[in-house]
Motif scaffolding. Structure first.
Motif, PDB file in Angstrom:
ATOM      1  N   ASN A 521     -16.133  14.466 128.452  1.00 40.73           N
ATOM      2  CA  ASN A 521     -16.610  13.721 127.296  1.00 40.73           C
ATOM      3  C   ASN A 521     -15.433  13.089 126.571  1.00 40.73           C
ATOM      4  N   TRP A 588     -20.651  11.315 127.356  1.00 38.74           N
ATOM      5  CA  TRP A 588     -20.438  12.193 128.496  1.00 38.74           C
ATOM      6  C   TRP A 588     -20.895  11.454 129.746  1.00 38.74           C
ATOM      7  N   ARG A 592     -25.372  10.758 126.321  1.00 40.49           N
ATOM      8  CA  ARG A 592     -24.693  10.094 125.214  1.00 40.49           C
ATOM      9  C   ARG A 592     -25.444  10.461 123.948  1.00 40.49           C
TER      10      ARG A 592
END
Length: 699
Positions: A521, A588, A592
């Motif tokens: 992330n 990520w 999201r």
């Protein structure tokens, strides 16, 4: 003259022809081996041994000997942690199991402030005995995972390709591979491939080197009798690709074995080229993501689509996939040439007040907050010089130089526990002391070191001798996050090149070891942009043309992807239908979301995508309508200027700087609010003087 670099597997043997554009570069990727590197750049001339060893235990890794530890990668979760995490080559996801692996196409949906697309274990591949997945090679876009039995025998090898809907497996010995669901010959597909239906979508099983998978399928279609070195691939059919599925299947017969990345920079734009090598030299089945939409190639696309958490991805057959983004030049101080005398006097008074305040304090001792304070005060020094405040500038300069010299003593950590750097021999990374936010685990190094690079670059630009003094350590920080080639280290694996940067996605990853089920992330896309801005300023100050070119590529790419996925994404994309958020502050591979690690306030979600406001922050203002919409969401009102208290929120100063991008009229309103914004709303990486100067430059 266009700067050109090629990035590929470190073990590749290539020939590079001199020239000015990517079209002039001829090379063939080698099988994935030891990571990403820049082939026509030498490893930076840094001395890792000059730093003391970090006092840290060895980190267990499922990684072949000699490979640079892949922290901050999309696949880091395969290597680190007690158990391997799912990873997302995208559009598919893959997870290792106790006795094999499982893959699938994530079911992407959006609701409220979240786009979801978690791992989908739709098709299992089981070897019938316990195995451990060990990453044995990786390059710009491919990862090789050996499935190793208890006797250290490699039972098979899994190859994942970033940006491809194909998963490839090669048997390490004669074996029966259970499939978990039946595959069979299917009308409309070649007779030597098999398929299955998963939730209404076709998954096709294809052999390489002439292998007829229907001939090695069990009668019930639930297992394969593979001989050693047999290779099979699974292709997930795209949406709307019925007419092209046959062409995709033919391409899958020729599996991807390696990938490389090239870039070229010019005054107006930056081009990135991804090149895949297949076993037989044919095109690969890949996708074009939203940030790659400005094509710089003539590949065959439009062969179907997949929904991903990043948006709709277009299917292509390509050997090289290229795209361009606007070129971004590094910048620090705002341009005050158009500011009138009265406002300059006001700024001067504020600089005096802010300088007195910061000089009365001791800067923090960790790399994040300490770095922010150095960058803040470097900006204040720039303003003092611009405004003719020679005495104030001298005091700031002396303080900054003293602290920068302290931070950059190579052996500093032998005599003190903070404001110094060590080398972690396990992770092959530079670790600042004191660590913060998990930086000792590899987290956020580009955020932290970007501020230090920025401060060093600003001061060294006019003082080459100071640059010489700081360089032994500052160059190590640059190498840690953005080395152009692997950095040799005595006694084992190198420091990796381009540690944090995902060359396919055009942005960085923040988590060092990615212990998450949704992949890696990144939150503060703007701090990633700041890192490459700082890198470019340092490279320019040092006269390092190669690093300056690379930094501009990273800066331009990160800025474009920041807008594509964090602040300015296409809200009309069907893949995010149902998303009610205007920004997604945590991106990520598997989701999201409009969220942060530290606050639920909407202003925090936008502010973390804006800070630090510097001269390069103009990239955020490309779409004024979207800037306004983002501010309305963050502040909870359509009338931004009716009540100054609207801005009395977390990151209120950063949002005022963002609002100045709307145009002169809004900048003038922002300036009025900024004058009286409560002190606690001025971020610790900024000052009121800097905020006023930035806004004034936009009026």
């Amino acid at each position: 003259m266009t700067r050109t670099r090629r990035v590929l597997a470190a073990a590749a043997v290539v020939t590079l022809l001199a020239g000015c554009t990517t079209a002039d570069v001829v090379s063939a990727p080698a099988p994935a081996a030891s990571g990403v590197t820049v082939t026509d750049a030498e490893a930076p001339d840094v001395d890792v041994a000059s730093l003391p060893d970090a006092d840290a235990p060895a980190v267990p890794m499922r990684l072949a000997d000699g490979l640079a530890p892949p922290t901050n990668r999309w696949f880091s979760g395969l290597v680190f942690g007690d158990v391997p995490q799912p990873v997302f080559p995208l559009p598919v996801s893959v997870g290792l199991t106790a006795s094999g692996f499982a893959y699938g196409l994530p079911d992407v949906s959006a609701d409220g402030t979240l786009v979801m697309g978690g791992h989908a274990a739709q098709v299992q591949a089981d070897l019938g005995e316990p195995v451990t997945g060990v990453v044995s090679g990786y390059d710009a876009a491919t990862v090789v995972v050996d499935l190793v039995a208890g006797d250290d025998a490699v039972l098979g090898t899994l190859r994942l390709t970033r940006g491809s809907p194909v998963v490839t497996y090669t048997a390490g010995r004669d074996q029966d591979l259970a499939l978990g669901r039946p595959f069979a010959a299917t009308d409309g597909l070649p007779a030597d491939v098999a398929a299955t239906d998963v939730e209404g979508r076709t998954h096709v099983l294809v052999g390489a080197d002439g292998l007829d998978v229907t001939g090695v399928l069990a009668e019930d279609g639930t297992s394969l009798a593979l001989a050693a070195d047999d290779t099979v691939s699974w292709l997930v059919a795209p949406d709307g690709g019925e007419g092209s599925l046959g062409d995709l299947v033919e391409a899958v017969r020729d599996p991807v074995v390696a990938a490389e990345v090239g870039y070229a920079t010019s005054a107006d734009d930056v081009t990135t080229d991804l090149t895949w090598a297949t076993a037989g030299g044919g095109p690969a089945v890949v996708v074009r993501f939203p940030h790659q939409g400005d094509a710089a190639d003539d590949v065959t696309c439009g062969l179907g689509t997949y929904a991903t958490v990043l948006g709709t991805a277009d299917v292509c057959l390509a050997t090289t996939l290229g795209w361009t983004v606007p070129a971004r030049e590094p910048a620090a101080a705002p341009d005050l040439s158009g500011v009138d005398a009265g406002l300059r006097d006001e700024l001067a008074d504020q600089v005096r007040a802010d300088a007195a305040a910061v000089l009365a304090e001791v800067r923090p001792a960790d790399t994040y907050f300490g770095g922010k304070a150095l960058a803040r005060d470097a900006n204040l020094w720039s303003l003092a010089r611009e405004l003719g405040l020679d005495g104030v500038a001298a005091d700031l300069h002396d303080s900054l130089v003293t602290d920068l010299r302290t931070w950059t003593e190579p052996d500093g950590c032998t005599t003190r526990p903070e404001r110094c750097f060590t080398f972690d021999g396990s992770l092959r990374t530079v670790v600042g002391q004191a660590p913060s936010f998990g930086s000792d685990e590899g987290n956020d190094h580009h955020f932290h070191y970007g501020y230090l690079l920025y401060a060093a670059g600003v001061l060294a630009a006019d003082d080459p001798a100071l640059g010489d003094d700081l360089a032994p350590v500052v160059d190590l920080l640059a190498a840690d996050v953005a080395a152009g080639a692997d950095v040799p280290v005595d006694g084992g694996a190198p420091m990796p090149a381009l540690r944090v940067f995902d060359v396919v996605m055009g942005h960085s990853w923040a988590s060092g070891q990615a212990p998450f089920g949704d992949g890696n992330n990144q939150e503060s896309s703007s701090e990633a942009v700041n890192a490459w801005n700082g890198l470019a300023l340092w490279a320019d100050a040092r006269g390092d043309d190669a690093l300056a070119g690379e930094a501009r590529w990273l800066l331009s790419a990160e800025a474009a992807s920041a807008r594509a996925y964090w602040t300015d994404f296409d809200t009309a994309d069907p893949a995010v239908d149902g998303l009610e958020a205007s920004v997604t502050s945590l991106v990520w591979d598997g989701k999201r979301e409009r969220a942060t690690w530290f606050s639920a306030e909407p202003s925090a979600a936008l502010g973390i995508l804006v800070l630090p406001v510097t001269g390069v922050s103009t990239y955020l203002g490309g779409d004024p309508d979207r800037v306004r919409a983002n501010l309305v969401e963050a502040l909870g009102t359509d009338d931004l200027w009716a009540d100054p208290a609207t801005w009395d929120v977390m990151f209120g100063d950063q949002l005022l700087g963002y609002a100045a991008l709307l145009g002169p009229q809004d900048a003038a309103a922002a300036l009025d609010v900024a004058r009286d914004l409560p002190d606690e709303r001025i971020d610790d990486g900024s000052t009121r003087a800097w905020l006023l100067a930035w806004i004034a430059s936009r009026t």
